[in-house]
Write a protein that holds these residues in place. Structure first.
Motif, PDB file in Angstrom:
ATOM      1  N   GLU A  76       0.805  -1.279   0.062  1.00 30.81           N
ATOM      2  CA  GLU A  76      -0.053  -0.117   0.014  1.00 30.81           C
ATOM      3  C   GLU A  76       0.859   1.276  -0.067  1.00 30.81           C
ATOM      4  O   GLU A  76       0.246   2.538   0.089  1.00 30.81           O
ATOM      5  CB  GLU A  76      -0.763  -0.006   1.255  1.00 30.81           C
ATOM      6  N   ARG A  77       2.006   1.217   0.025  1.00 30.95           N
ATOM      7  CA  ARG A  77       3.187   2.418  -0.032  1.00 30.95           C
ATOM      8  C   ARG A  77       2.824   3.148  -1.586  1.00 30.95           C
ATOM      9  O   ARG A  77       2.547   2.165  -2.638  1.00 30.95           O
ATOM     10  CB  ARG A  77       4.544   1.949   0.273  1.00 30.95           C
ATOM     11  N   PRO A  78       3.053   4.263  -1.529  1.00 28.63           N
ATOM     12  CA  PRO A  78       3.118   4.801  -3.079  1.00 28.63           C
ATOM     13  C   PRO A  78       4.210   4.404  -3.688  1.00 28.63           C
ATOM     14  O   PRO A  78       5.298   3.894  -3.106  1.00 28.63           O
ATOM     15  CB  PRO A  78       3.045   6.473  -2.647  1.00 28.63           C
ATOM     16  N   PRO A  79       4.326   4.843  -5.165  1.00 28.93           N
ATOM     17  CA  PRO A  79       5.161   4.427  -5.964  1.00 28.93           C
ATOM     18  C   PRO A  79       6.696   5.097  -5.542  1.00 28.93           C
ATOM     19  O   PRO A  79       6.357   6.344  -4.754  1.00 28.93           O
ATOM     20  CB  PRO A  79       4.818   5.213  -7.335  1.00 28.93           C
ATOM     21  N   LEU A  80       7.667   4.750  -5.621  1.00 33.05           N
ATOM     22  CA  LEU A  80       8.974   5.437  -5.190  1.00 33.05           C
ATOM     23  C   LEU A  80       9.033   6.810  -5.573  1.00 33.05           C
ATOM     24  O   LEU A  80       9.544   7.498  -4.807  1.00 33.05           O
ATOM     25  CB  LEU A  80      10.293   4.590  -5.798  1.00 33.05           C
ATOM     26  N   PRO A  81       8.817   7.369  -6.987  1.00 38.14           N
ATOM     27  CA  PRO A  81       8.939   8.686  -7.088  1.00 38.14           C
ATOM     28  C   PRO A  81       8.025   9.532  -6.311  1.00 38.14           C
ATOM     29  O   PRO A  81       8.362  10.650  -5.737  1.00 38.14           O
ATOM     30  CB  PRO A  81       8.676   8.800  -8.581  1.00 38.14           C
ATOM     31  N   THR A  82       6.885   9.047  -6.009  1.00 43.26           N
ATOM     32  CA  THR A  82       5.893   9.663  -4.969  1.00 43.26           C
ATOM     33  C   THR A  82       6.393   9.717  -3.827  1.00 43.26           C
ATOM     34  O   THR A  82       6.268  10.995  -3.125  1.00 43.26           O
ATOM     35  CB  THR A  82       4.669   9.169  -5.299  1.00 43.26           C
ATOM     36  N   TRP A  83       6.821   8.537  -3.179  1.00 45.53           N
ATOM     37  CA  TRP A  83       7.234   8.609  -1.811  1.00 45.53           C
ATOM     38  C   TRP A  83       8.520   9.328  -1.523  1.00 45.53           C
ATOM     39  O   TRP A  83       8.690  10.116  -0.550  1.00 45.53           O
ATOM     40  CB  TRP A  83       7.441   7.107  -1.645  1.00 45.53           C
ATOM     41  N   PHE A  84       9.395   9.468  -2.684  1.00 45.74           N
ATOM     42  CA  PHE A  84      10.688  10.282  -2.543  1.00 45.74           C
ATOM     43  C   PHE A  84      10.264  11.788  -2.371  1.00 45.74           C
ATOM     44  O   PHE A  84      10.972  12.298  -1.584  1.00 45.74           O
ATOM     45  CB  PHE A  84      11.377   9.821  -3.748  1.00 45.74           C
ATOM     46  N   LEU A  85       9.339  12.199  -3.179  1.00 43.77           N
ATOM     47  CA  LEU A  85       9.064  13.603  -3.311  1.00 43.77           C
ATOM     48  C   LEU A  85       8.323  14.088  -2.010  1.00 43.77           C
ATOM     49  O   LEU A  85       8.542  14.964  -1.586  1.00 43.77           O
ATOM     50  CB  LEU A  85       8.085  14.010  -4.379  1.00 43.77           C
ATOM     51  N   TYR A  86       7.408  13.259  -1.358  1.00 41.70           N
ATOM     52  CA  TYR A  86       6.657  13.328  -0.400  1.00 41.70           C
ATOM     53  C   TYR A  86       7.609  13.200   0.872  1.00 41.70           C
ATOM     54  O   TYR A  86       7.626  14.279   1.785  1.00 41.70           O
ATOM     55  CB  TYR A  86       5.739  12.515  -0.088  1.00 41.70           C
ATOM     56  N   ARG A  87       8.770  12.525   1.027  1.00 40.13           N
ATOM     57  CA  ARG A  87       9.372  12.287   2.199  1.00 40.13           C
ATOM     58  C   ARG A  87      10.619  13.217   2.137  1.00 40.13           C
ATOM     59  O   ARG A  87      10.769  13.907   3.310  1.00 40.13           O
ATOM     60  CB  ARG A  87      10.149  10.887   2.166  1.00 40.13           C
ATOM     61  N   PHE A  88      11.231  13.631   1.187  1.00 40.90           N
ATOM     62  CA  PHE A  88      12.325  14.427   1.152  1.00 40.90           C
ATOM     63  C   PHE A  88      12.123  15.778   0.752  1.00 40.90           C
ATOM     64  O   PHE A  88      13.025  16.733   1.353  1.00 40.90           O
ATOM     65  CB  PHE A  88      13.382  13.818   0.129  1.00 40.90           C
ATOM     66  N   PHE A  89      11.077  16.119  -0.080  1.00 42.31           N
ATOM     67  CA  PHE A  89      10.537  17.412  -0.497  1.00 42.31           C
ATOM     68  C   PHE A  89       9.191  17.887   0.042  1.00 42.31           C
ATOM     69  O   PHE A  89       8.672  19.114  -0.343  1.00 42.31           O
ATOM     70  CB  PHE A  89      10.930  17.880  -1.770  1.00 42.31           C
ATOM     71  N   ASN A  90       8.789  17.279   0.808  1.00 49.04           N
ATOM     72  CA  ASN A  90       7.390  17.244   1.706  1.00 49.04           C
ATOM     73  C   ASN A  90       6.329  17.816   0.433  1.00 49.04           C
ATOM     74  O   ASN A  90       5.413  18.675   0.459  1.00 49.04           O
ATOM     75  CB  ASN A  90       7.283  18.736   2.328  1.00 49.04           C
ATOM     76  N   ARG A  91       6.530  17.250  -0.673  1.00 49.34           N
ATOM     77  CA  ARG A  91       5.412  17.328  -1.914  1.00 49.34           C
ATOM     78  C   ARG A  91       4.200  16.762  -1.762  1.00 49.34           C
ATOM     79  O   ARG A  91       4.137  15.662  -0.886  1.00 49.34           O
ATOM     80  CB  ARG A  91       6.160  16.799  -3.206  1.00 49.34           C
ATOM     81  N   ARG A  92       3.044  17.400  -1.955  1.00 51.36           N
ATOM     82  CA  ARG A  92       1.593  16.659  -1.722  1.00 51.36           C
ATOM     83  C   ARG A  92       1.444  15.506  -2.130  1.00 51.36           C
ATOM     84  O   ARG A  92       1.590  15.118  -3.250  1.00 51.36           O
ATOM     85  CB  ARG A  92       0.647  17.681  -2.135  1.00 51.36           C
ATOM     86  N   ILE A  93       1.044  14.552  -1.175  1.00 51.29           N
ATOM     87  CA  ILE A  93       0.632  13.280  -1.669  1.00 51.29           C
ATOM     88  C   ILE A  93      -0.683  13.140  -2.473  1.00 51.29           C
ATOM     89  O   ILE A  93      -1.398  13.893  -2.316  1.00 51.29           O
ATOM     90  CB  ILE A  93       0.242  12.199  -0.307  1.00 51.29           C
TER      91      ILE A  93
END
Length: 402
Positions: A76-93
């Motif tokens: 159920e984790r988001p795809p790796l690019p989505t997770w990376f932007l969310y975790r490291f750059f606080n991009r909206r999920i």
């Protein structure tokens, strides 16, 4: 908003309470949102498959639960690019992964995960500082990393979560509205009572100031600048020498400046506090247990720093700026506390620490607080096809119930 926990009722008749605790413990391998929906069902299945005298799950069952639970988390984790932007750059999920984000934000270690993800910036700063010839980058930056990690755990966790819920969990304009969806709601803001905050701040600042003086008087070594060629220099660790006198002069000047600031602050408090406006959108509370723990932890961390500098484990560096800050703030905080204690209790019962700080530093009556924004589930019937209204200029970037 507190995360709803799966309501596992008390153990069925004939079930060993120790077995129930074992099941509940190992079910935590599954995501919280999964346990809310299906936890009771799986709990009942495990109870039905157990024997009356079982007091814990078998090793094979535990392995299967952990394997399946973590497989569910991974699936159920988001795809790796989505997770990376969310975790490291606080991009909206994206909306499809808000359930996963809700579990992540409400997790016990969310502030620490965000802090560790942001360490890349510190590593960049560290790498840029190496060519400057710093004599002890590992010690200085190690203290910074540990200090910020401690802050992320105990100092501002609720602030981090509140901002993250507003950004990642609240639907955006154009999305469908359904009952139970999270939405921003205006609520009274919470402030810390001035008397309670100052009674903890004054002793803490006093201990930091005393510790800084002790460190300056007893530290055997400090950072020193040695010129090499024309226009170049190097920072090394050496005997403190004349640096002790310079540090004492800096601390003394900071104390004199703090006394001057305290005189101005006292005059401002006596003049403006009686004229402050009412605060209809505010709730006062005493300094919370978490706040008191923070004060104790940070004061203890400064004490450990002083001990390390006095013992010669660290060079005299951080105690001086910490002592300067404490010297500047301590006289004003002591004067403010004395002013409040001498005032009529009826006049200061609604006084927040923010009011004291704002009046003392800005020299005018604090503004009336605005309503705060909290994330709440949307209750009541929702018309079919209703969507979040378009964003208007000046509105917050999320829907708000008024």
């Amino acid at each position: 908003m507190a995360r709803q926990q799966p309501a596992l009722a008390g153990p069925p008749r004939g079930v060993n309470p120790r077995f129930e605790r074992s099941v509940t413990r190992w079910l935590r391998a599954y995501p919280p949102r999964w346990r809310i929906v299906r936890g009771a069902e799986l709990f009942g299945v495990l109870v039905d498959l157990s024997r009356p005298d079982d007091d814990r799950l078998s090793f094979r069952t535990v392995v299967d639960l952990v394997r399946s639970g973590w497989a569910t988390r991974w699936r159920e984790r988001p795809p790796l690019p989505t997770w990376f932007l969310y975790r490291f750059f606080n991009r909206r999920i994206p909306a499809a992964h808000r359930g996963w984000a809700a579990d992540d934000i409400d997790g016990a270690l969310y502030p620490t995960r965000q802090y560790l993800a942001s360490m890349w910036a510190l590593l960049v700063i560290w790498s840029l500082s190496l060519p400057l010839g710093s004599a002890q980058p590992a010690e200085v930056y190690g203290l910074i990393i540990v200090g910020l990690g401690l802050a992320s755990l105990v100092l501002w966790p609720n602030h981090y979560r509140r901002q993250a819920r507003l950004k990642h969990l609240v639907p955006q304009p154009g999305e469908l509205l359904v009952p139970g969806v999270l939405i921003g709601q205006e609520v009274p803001g919470v402030r810390v009572d001035a008397r309670s905050a100052l009674r903890w701040a004054v002793p803490a600042l006093g201990l930091v100031a005393v510790g800084s003086v002790v460190s300056v008087l007893a530290a055997p070594k400090a950072l020193r600048t040695i010129p090499l060629d024309v226009g170049s220099w190097e920072i090394v660790v050496g005997p403190i020498g004349t640096g002790r006198t310079v540090a004492l002069i800096v601390l003394g000047a900071a104390l004199l400046a703090g006394v001057r600031i305290a005189v101005v602050a006292q005059r401002r408090l006596r003049r403006w506090l009686p004229e402050r406006a009412g605060q209809p959108y505010r709730v006062l509370r005493r300094l919370s247990r978490t706040g008191r723990v923070n004060v104790v932890l940070w004061t203890g961390a400064v004490g450990a720093l002083v001990w390390a500098e006095v013992a010669g484990t660290l060079a005299l560096v951080l105690s001086v700026p910490l002592g300067v800050a404490a010297m500047l703030l301590l006289p004003g905080a002591a004067v403010a506390l004395a002013t409040i204690c001498r005032s009529d209790p009826a006049d200061v019962d609604d006084l927040a620490g923010y009011d004291v700080w704002s009046t003392a530093t800005r020299g005018r009556v604090p503004d009336v607080d605005r309503l705060a924004i909290a994330v709440r589930p949307l209750a009541g019937p929702v018309p079919d096809g209703a969507v979040v209204p378009p964003h208007r200029l000046g509105d917050p970037p999320y829907p708000v119930l008024r």
